[in-house]
Design an enzyme around this catalytic site. Structure first.
Site, PDB file in Angstrom:
ATOM      1  N   SER A 182       0.886  -1.195   0.074  1.00  0.00           N
ATOM      2  CA  SER A 182      -0.060  -0.088  -0.049  1.00  0.00           C
ATOM      3  C   SER A 182       0.845   1.348  -0.044  1.00  0.00           C
ATOM      4  CB  SER A 182      -1.007   0.017   1.308  1.00  0.00           C
ATOM      5  OG  SER A 182      -0.378  -0.112   2.294  1.00  0.00           O
ATOM      6  N   HIS A 210      -5.552  -3.679  -2.132  1.00  0.00           N
ATOM      7  CA  HIS A 210      -4.986  -2.727  -3.220  1.00  0.00           C
ATOM      8  C   HIS A 210      -4.955  -3.449  -4.645  1.00  0.00           C
ATOM      9  CE1 HIS A 210      -4.772   0.889  -0.960  1.00  0.00           C
ATOM     10  NE2 HIS A 210      -4.048   0.272   0.158  1.00  0.00           N
ATOM     11  N   LYS A 241     -12.343   0.075  -1.151  1.00  0.00           N
ATOM     12  CA  LYS A 241     -11.310   0.756  -2.050  1.00  0.00           C
ATOM     13  C   LYS A 241     -11.970   0.746  -3.631  1.00  0.00           C
ATOM     14  CE  LYS A 241      -7.257   0.218   0.839  1.00  0.00           C
ATOM     15  NZ  LYS A 241      -7.952  -0.476   2.178  1.00  0.00           N
TER      16      LYS A 241
END
Length: 393
Positions: A182, A210, A241
């Site tokens: 990240s 991610h 996300k």
């Protein structure tokens, strides 16, 4: 009478003295490519909203429809009275999407890591973790009674060294890595990790927070990106996300899901997702399957912006993804850089110790599918202006 919490003021004063004290930026309006923070319009380069799904019409409609049909909340934990048909539908859809036997959804990616790790390994077992794994993995490891070892970041030779030295001493081995890291935006060398693990019959777990919605076909993640289906035993993902909503999930065999339903503490003792959140997550998976052009645009923007930063002379580390750090070397300089960018219309958050080592302090940028080339060029122009003003380039 003395104040037993007086040490807090001293801690805050120390942060201020180092230039690391930050006030929260307050978003006024919806999250997008251009946003209003603290009354100032800026270009957003700090959001995890990779695909812009948080404002996608299909997700908005799904949330509104779910509220009308199911109400605002679920009313209980899943194991008592809080499992709704929507929760089961989302988990089936995610299992199909990830090509696994079962999925369990939790309140966040953080709680997913804390919920699964202590249930997979215990006293007499060993966890081997990448040096730069996310804080949620570290905290999940701490909750387990298993022994632990760390291998140098993304260094499979060092992983094999640890396996060779320690594997025979323990009942079970769990190897954990982020899929995309990240802070640096690099991708784990998963094929080599899996090969090493198979030599020692070790369990492989990946945190794809991610990578979900970013890597692999239709955003299926790192396992799909490397075509390792069936060889990675546990996948943790996020719905907060690229998916654009809220939550985390654990994907693996159906037997793992069944075990976690009975033993995972974050699952057992937390109220389940509101219907609107769950419905929006279902809609997001449909968007990933039916609108792949969003991911294509994300990667086009990533290449454009990353190449622009490198051409200007910035140090972007080893990034391979839309996460692109601009490394400046000192925490106070990173914060000053971030503040000057903001003053010039670009929001890129400064990050220093303890999130990253002091000498690798940076501003971290994330481009999204929502950005236009004109907006990204504006950002590059601002980076050049401020970078020269602060003698970074």
């Amino acid at each position: 009478m003395s104040d037993p919490l007086s040490f807090i003021t001293a801690e805050l004063d120390a942060l201020k003295a180092k230039g690391l004290y930050r006030n929260l930026r307050v978003l006024q309006g919806e999250q997008g490519a251009e946003v209003n923070y603290d009354g100032k319009k800026v270009l957003q380069l700090s959001s995890n909203n990779y695909l812009g799904l948080n404002t996608h019409p299909r997700l908005r409609k799904a949330m509104i429809d779910a509220i009308e049909k199911y109400g605002a909340g679920s009313g209980a934990v899943r194991t008592i009275a809080g499992t709704m048909s929507l929760h089961e539908e989302l988990e089936r859809k995610l299992a199909d999407f990830k090509h696994v036997g079962g999925v369990l959804v939790l309140q966040s990616g953080f709680t997913a890591n804390m919920g699964v790790i202590p249930q997979v390994v215990d006293e007499g077992d060993l966890i081997i973790s990448d040096q730069l794994n996310h804080a949620s993995i570290i905290d999940g490891v701490r909750l387990s009674k298993a022994a632990r070892a760390v291998y140098a970041h993304a260094d499979v030779n060092d992983l094999e060294r640890v396996l060779k030295e320690k594997a025979s001493q323990y009942r079970r081995i769990l190897i954990i890595t982020d899929g995309v890291f990240s802070m640096d935006g690099d991708i784990a060398p998963l094929p080599d990790i899996v090969t090493a693990a198979e030599k020692y019959n070790a369990i492989v777990m990946i945190d794809d927070a991610h990578a979900s919605g970013v890597l692999g076909r239709n955003g299926r993640g790192t396992v799909d990106h490397f075509n390792l289906h069936g060889r990675v035993h546990i996948q943790v993902g996020t719905l907060s996300k690229a998916i654009g909503v809220l939550g985390g999930y654990i994907a693996g065999p159906e037997s793992l899901r069944d075990l976690l339903i009975h033993r995972s503490r974050p699952f057992l003792f937390s109220t389940s997702h509101p219907p609107a959140v769950t419905a929006a997550c279902i809609a997001a998976i449909d968007v990933l399957l039916e609108e792949p052009q969003l991911i294509e645009r994300l990667w086009e923007n990533t290449r454009f912006f990353k190449e622009g930063l490198v051409k200007l002379g910035f140090n972007t580390g080893h990034s391979e993804t839309p996460i692109t750090p601009v490394i400046v070397g000192k925490g106070d300089l990173a914060m000053k850089f971030s503040d000057r960018l903001f003053a010039n219309g670009v929001f890129a958050q400064g990050i220093g110790y303890p999130t990253v080592p002091e000498e690798k302090s940076r501003v971290r940028t994330i481009v999204t599918a929502q950005h236009t080339k004109e907006q990204l060029q504006f950002a590059l122009d601002v980076f050049e202006k401020v970078g020269k003003e602060l003698a970074i380039i």
